[in-house]
Design a protein around this motif. Structure first.
Motif, PDB file in Angstrom:
ATOM      1  N   SER A 103      37.096  30.896  49.883  1.00 55.94           N
ATOM      2  CA  SER A 103      38.413  31.515  49.470  1.00 55.94           C
ATOM      3  C   SER A 103      39.287  30.565  49.073  1.00 55.94           C
ATOM      4  CB  SER A 103      39.051  32.398  50.730  1.00 55.94           C
ATOM      5  OG  SER A 103      38.030  33.190  51.061  1.00 55.94           O
ATOM      6  N   MET A 123      38.458  29.162  45.718  1.00 60.23           N
ATOM      7  CA  MET A 123      38.826  30.233  44.687  1.00 60.23           C
ATOM      8  C   MET A 123      40.377  30.246  44.321  1.00 60.23           C
ATOM      9  SD  MET A 123      36.125  33.294  45.022  1.00 60.23           S
ATOM     10  CE  MET A 123      34.331  32.957  44.625  1.00 60.23           C
ATOM     11  N   VAL A 124      41.054  30.158  45.395  1.00 59.12           N
ATOM     12  CA  VAL A 124      42.497  30.121  45.384  1.00 59.12           C
ATOM     13  C   VAL A 124      43.113  29.016  44.584  1.00 59.12           C
ATOM     14  CG1 VAL A 124      44.702  30.010  46.393  1.00 59.12           C
ATOM     15  CG2 VAL A 124      42.934  31.832  47.165  1.00 59.12           C
ATOM     16  N   VAL A 167      42.237  29.328  40.783  1.00 59.13           N
ATOM     17  CA  VAL A 167      43.277  30.174  40.345  1.00 59.13           C
ATOM     18  C   VAL A 167      44.455  29.677  40.096  1.00 59.13           C
ATOM     19  CG1 VAL A 167      44.629  32.442  40.350  1.00 59.13           C
ATOM     20  CG2 VAL A 167      41.991  32.204  41.143  1.00 59.13           C
ATOM     21  N   GLY A 212      44.547  37.219  40.802  1.00 60.10           N
ATOM     22  CA  GLY A 212      43.384  36.371  40.930  1.00 60.10           C
ATOM     23  C   GLY A 212      43.253  35.874  42.009  1.00 60.10           C
ATOM     24  N   SER A 237      39.716  36.740  44.246  1.00 60.58           N
ATOM     25  CA  SER A 237      38.896  35.731  44.600  1.00 60.58           C
ATOM     26  C   SER A 237      38.578  35.929  45.974  1.00 60.58           C
ATOM     27  CB  SER A 237      39.912  34.160  44.507  1.00 60.58           C
ATOM     28  OG  SER A 237      40.240  34.118  43.029  1.00 60.58           O
ATOM     29  N   ALA A 259      34.883  36.066  47.533  1.00 62.92           N
ATOM     30  CA  ALA A 259      34.618  35.205  48.277  1.00 62.92           C
ATOM     31  C   ALA A 259      33.903  35.893  49.515  1.00 62.92           C
ATOM     32  CB  ALA A 259      35.797  34.360  48.787  1.00 62.92           C
TER      33      ALA A 259
END
Length: 432
Positions: A19, A22-23, A26, A143, A147, A151
């Protein structure tokens, strides 16, 4: 076996790390988008004519709310009629209109002058930048939420597999994960894990069954020997030649069982040594068949040998081939009734030698056709034990045939009896 802990710090969980990754992606993507868009806007405004650029950058006025003075508030509270006149602003710094207000019953009274303070909004360039930042912020929030959802969906099956693997390491061979329905890597990983766990569970069950079978097979002759020796010691049974022969027979069964187990263990470990050389199969079959004449005569049975007219040359270990044929013939003799016939056939089949052993027994049940080569498997357990079989002969046949690059299968003959067919590669003619 040591226990494996299933707990881990929250920040070390794959879901959290995925996570955060992905953050971060973004955020970086949004920042890069804002930076590139700002750069393009600046470049575009620089290319505009000065007059147009000044027009876009000019602050635009907007009518602000009117601020009511105390005097006007007092007249309104008294309910007096008011006369209002609106005129344009006379100062360029404040474009707000001017309100001239006087009582309707006193037209000569000087009017109250009310002009709201100027309120400005950003110019076009600033508003474009502000809208871009707002859009980027909204896109970033969406986003990040997406995500976190993705995730979680990706990490959840991986965490389930990790927990199941930990239980598997603790000895819980029944641990499974939910089979993935898709074709992605995680779904295939879940299916492969379940297949691996099922194979391990099957191997463990076979290992336990093998140990139990070995213990039983060793215990049977040892129990017989111990009982008869104790009877001899007590004087119940005389120690004569017949008793010595019985004890020798039991020791022979033990020796055969131990040798069979040793052969299979060496094959499983890849340490069974083959000494291949080129030889003619027909001559070897005649020698092996001659060694069974005494056993055949004891049961009034007949062994018919059918060999191809041309020589059958093999590049193999003759001792192991003799062991294969001997085990198949011994199995056929055990299941053929007295006075019956056992057939041994050898012929060519393309680049192969086809070796068949057929008996005149009751044949194999359908469920036994696939399991007849399993270790310690018996179609008739009590009868096989009574005749001295260990249940390893056919397993050794399959193992030795596989080491020679061949294959073996069992079937039932249409006229009755079981047929064991062995296919071995012929030696190339140029080596003759």
């Amino acid at each position: 076996m040591g226990r494996v802990s299933l707990k881990m710090p929250f920040w070390q969980r794959i879901e959290v790390r995925l996570s955060l990754l992905m953050v971060l992606v973004v955020l970086v993507t949004s920042l890069v988008t804002v930076a590139l868009t700002t750069y393009q806007r600046v470049q575009l405004f620089r290319e505009l004519p000065p007059e147009l650029r000044e027009l876009f950058r000019r602050n635009e006025g907007r009518l602000p709310p009117v601020s009511i003075p105390p005097e006007l508030r007092e007249m309104a509270l008294q309910g007096r009629a008011l006369w209002v006149q609106v005129q344009p602003s006379d100062t360029p710094d404040n474009p707000s209109p001017i309100y001239l207000i006087r009582p309707a019953d006193q037209p000569d009274q000087p009017p109250l002058r009310v002009q709201p303070p100027p309120r400005r909004r950003p110019n076009l360039e600033a508003r474009l930048q502000q809208n871009l930042l707002i859009a980027s912020l909204v896109a970033t929030v969406l986003g990040v939420l997406a995500s976190l959802v993705f995730a979680r969906r990706i990490a959840q099956p991986i965490e389930a597999i990790s927990q199941a693997a930990s239980r598997l390491a603790q000895g819980q061979l029944s641990a499974r994960v939910a089979d993935g329905q898709g074709q992605d890597e995680v779904a295939r990983l879940a299916r492969n894990f379940n297949q691996m766990a099922a194979s391990l569970e099957k191997l463990e069950a076979e290992r336990r069954a093998l140990i139990a079978d070995i213990a039983h097979e060793l215990r049977t002759p040892l129990t017989v020997m111990q009982g008869r020796l104790e009877a001899i010691q007590d004087g119940v049974i005389p120690l004569d030649r017949r008793e010595i022969d019985r004890l020798h027979h039991q020791t022979a069964l033990l020796s055969r069982l131990v040798e069979d187990l040793r052969t299979l263990s060496l094959a499983d470990a890849g340490r069974l040594t083959l000494r291949p050389r080129r030889f003619e199969l027909g001559e070897l079959l005649r020698r092996v068949a001659a060694g069974f004449q005494a056993a055949l005569a004891a049961k009034a049975m007949h062994l018919s040998l059918h060999l191809a007219e041309e020589p059958l040359w093999l590049q193999a270990d003759p001792d192991r081939i003799s062991q294969i044929v001997g085990n198949l013939l011994a199995n056929a003799l055990e299941h053929t009734p007295a006075g019956g016939e056992v057939m041994l056939v050898a012929q060519t089949e393309g680049p192969w030698v086809l070796l068949q052993v057929r008996d005149q027994g009751p044949g194999l049940p359908p469920e036994a056709l696939e399991r007849v080569f399993d270790r310690f498997y018996r179609v008739e357990g009590s009868r096989s034990r009574a005749t001295g079989g260990s249940g390893l002969g056919l397993s050794i046949v399959k193992t030795l045939v596989g080491l020679h690059g061949g294959e073996v299968r069992a079937s039932n003959h249409p006229e009755g009896g079981a047929v064991f067919a062995v296919r071995l590669p012929l030696s190339p003619k140029e080596e003759a």
